[in-house]
Design a protein around this motif. Structure first.
Motif, short mmCIF file in Angstrom:
data_model
loop_
_atom_site.label_atom_id
_atom_site.label_comp_id
_atom_site.label_asym_id
_atom_site.label_seq_id
_atom_site.Cartn_x
_atom_site.Cartn_y
_atom_site.Cartn_z
N ARG A 69 36.95 45.73 40.17
CA ARG A 69 37.09 44.64 41.14
C ARG A 69 38.28 44.88 42.08
O ARG A 69 38.23 44.55 43.26
CB ARG A 69 37.21 43.30 40.42
CG ARG A 69 35.92 42.90 39.69
CD ARG A 69 36.14 41.67 38.83
NE ARG A 69 34.93 41.28 38.09
CZ ARG A 69 34.56 41.82 36.94
NH1 ARG A 69 35.29 42.78 36.38
NH2 ARG A 69 33.45 41.42 36.34
N SER A 98 37.33 34.01 47.31
CA SER A 98 38.18 34.45 46.20
C SER A 98 37.99 33.58 44.97
O SER A 98 38.04 34.07 43.83
CB SER A 98 39.65 34.44 46.63
OG SER A 98 39.89 35.40 47.64
N VAL A 99 37.79 32.29 45.19
CA VAL A 99 37.52 31.39 44.06
C VAL A 99 36.28 31.85 43.31
O VAL A 99 36.28 31.97 42.07
CB VAL A 99 37.33 29.94 44.55
CG1 VAL A 99 36.73 29.07 43.44
CG2 VAL A 99 38.66 29.36 45.01
N GLU A 102 36.69 34.95 41.32
CA GLU A 102 37.34 34.65 40.04
C GLU A 102 36.35 34.01 39.05
O GLU A 102 36.40 34.29 37.85
CB GLU A 102 38.53 33.72 40.26
CG GLU A 102 39.74 34.40 40.89
CD GLU A 102 40.31 35.47 39.99
OE1 GLU A 102 40.50 35.22 38.78
OE2 GLU A 102 40.56 36.58 40.49
N ALA A 105 34.39 36.75 37.46
CA ALA A 105 35.17 37.53 36.50
C ALA A 105 35.55 36.74 35.25
O ALA A 105 35.53 37.27 34.14
CB ALA A 105 36.43 38.07 37.17
N GLN A 106 35.86 35.45 35.42
CA GLN A 106 36.42 34.65 34.32
C GLN A 106 35.40 33.77 33.60
O GLN A 106 35.56 33.47 32.42
CB GLN A 106 37.55 33.76 34.85
CG GLN A 106 38.65 34.51 35.58
CD GLN A 106 39.37 35.52 34.71
OE1 GLN A 106 39.46 35.36 33.49
NE2 GLN A 106 39.90 36.56 35.32
#
Length: 215
Positions: A69, A98-99, A102, A105-106
């Motif tokens: 990433r 960007s949120v 994330e 990824a999270q």
């Protein structure tokens, strides 16, 4: 000779993620195959590129990067004028993207990766699937996809009106999950299903799959 070198294995979800970005950006590059079965990713030369011994790694001149990433963010920024615009120049639009990067990824990837391992990879290795792990992570993924369904009812893509890294980063795990029972979680949500059909049909992604099929 290409300035960019991508070291990886096309069967790796992380390497697939970077290759998708390279193809979207239409960047001249050299793909350096890493034979993971032979343990090349744990040898000194590769460890000089990624001390954790995981693919992929990228070289762009004197710059050496690892973590897929992070590599993709660099490529999208450094080569912003080439190919598909995978990020926004507007700071507020990029903040929203960007949120969702994330979130992938999270929230999405932990469950999706565990399901991919249990349902797609383990059977190939002759290992038994842990049904308890599958049930737990199907429930987790379903909750994430409920959020996606709501988001995609309002926006064509997760990050906004355009295809961005927030969408692209999902592609490798989708590829593995769609050959399993988990596909039903995506198909049962119409906006999610339409989004998946859209992003998985992109020419750049089809190039990644073509490279994978050669292995």
């Amino acid at each position: 000779m290409a300035a960019i070198k991508v070291h990886g294995n096309p069967l790796s979800t992380a390497a697939m993620r970077v290759l998708a970005t390279i193809y979207e950006k239409e960047i001249d590059h050299e793909f350096v195959f890493v034979d993971m079965r032979a343990g090349e990713h744990k040898k000194e030369h590769f460890l000089s590129l990624n001390p954790f011994g995981q693919v992929p790694a990228l070289e762009d001149g004197d710059l050496k990067l690892f973590e897929s990433r992070a590599i993709n963010k660099y490529v999208a920024c450094e080569y912003a004028v080439k190919g598909t615009q995978l990020i926004y120049q507007d700071s507020k639009k990029m903040a929203i993207t960007s949120v969702w990067m994330e979130v992938e990824a999270q929230q999405y990837d932990p469950a999706a990766s565990k399901l991919g391992w249990e349902l797609a990879i383990k059977p190939l290795l002759g290992m038994s699937t842990d049904t308890a792990v599958v049930e737990e992570n199907e429930a987790k993924l379903a909750k994430v996809l409920d959020v996606y369904e709501s988001r995609l009812a309002q926006s064509k893509y997760l990050g906004g009106d355009c295809f961005t890294l927030a969408d692209l980063h999902h592609l490798p795990t989708l590829q593995y999950l769609f050959g399993t029972q988990v596909k039903k979680l995506f198909d049962s949500r119409p906006h999610v299903s339409a989004w998946v059909a859209d992003i998985t049909a992109r020419p750049a992604w089809l190039k990644v799959l073509a490279l994978q099929s050669q292995q």
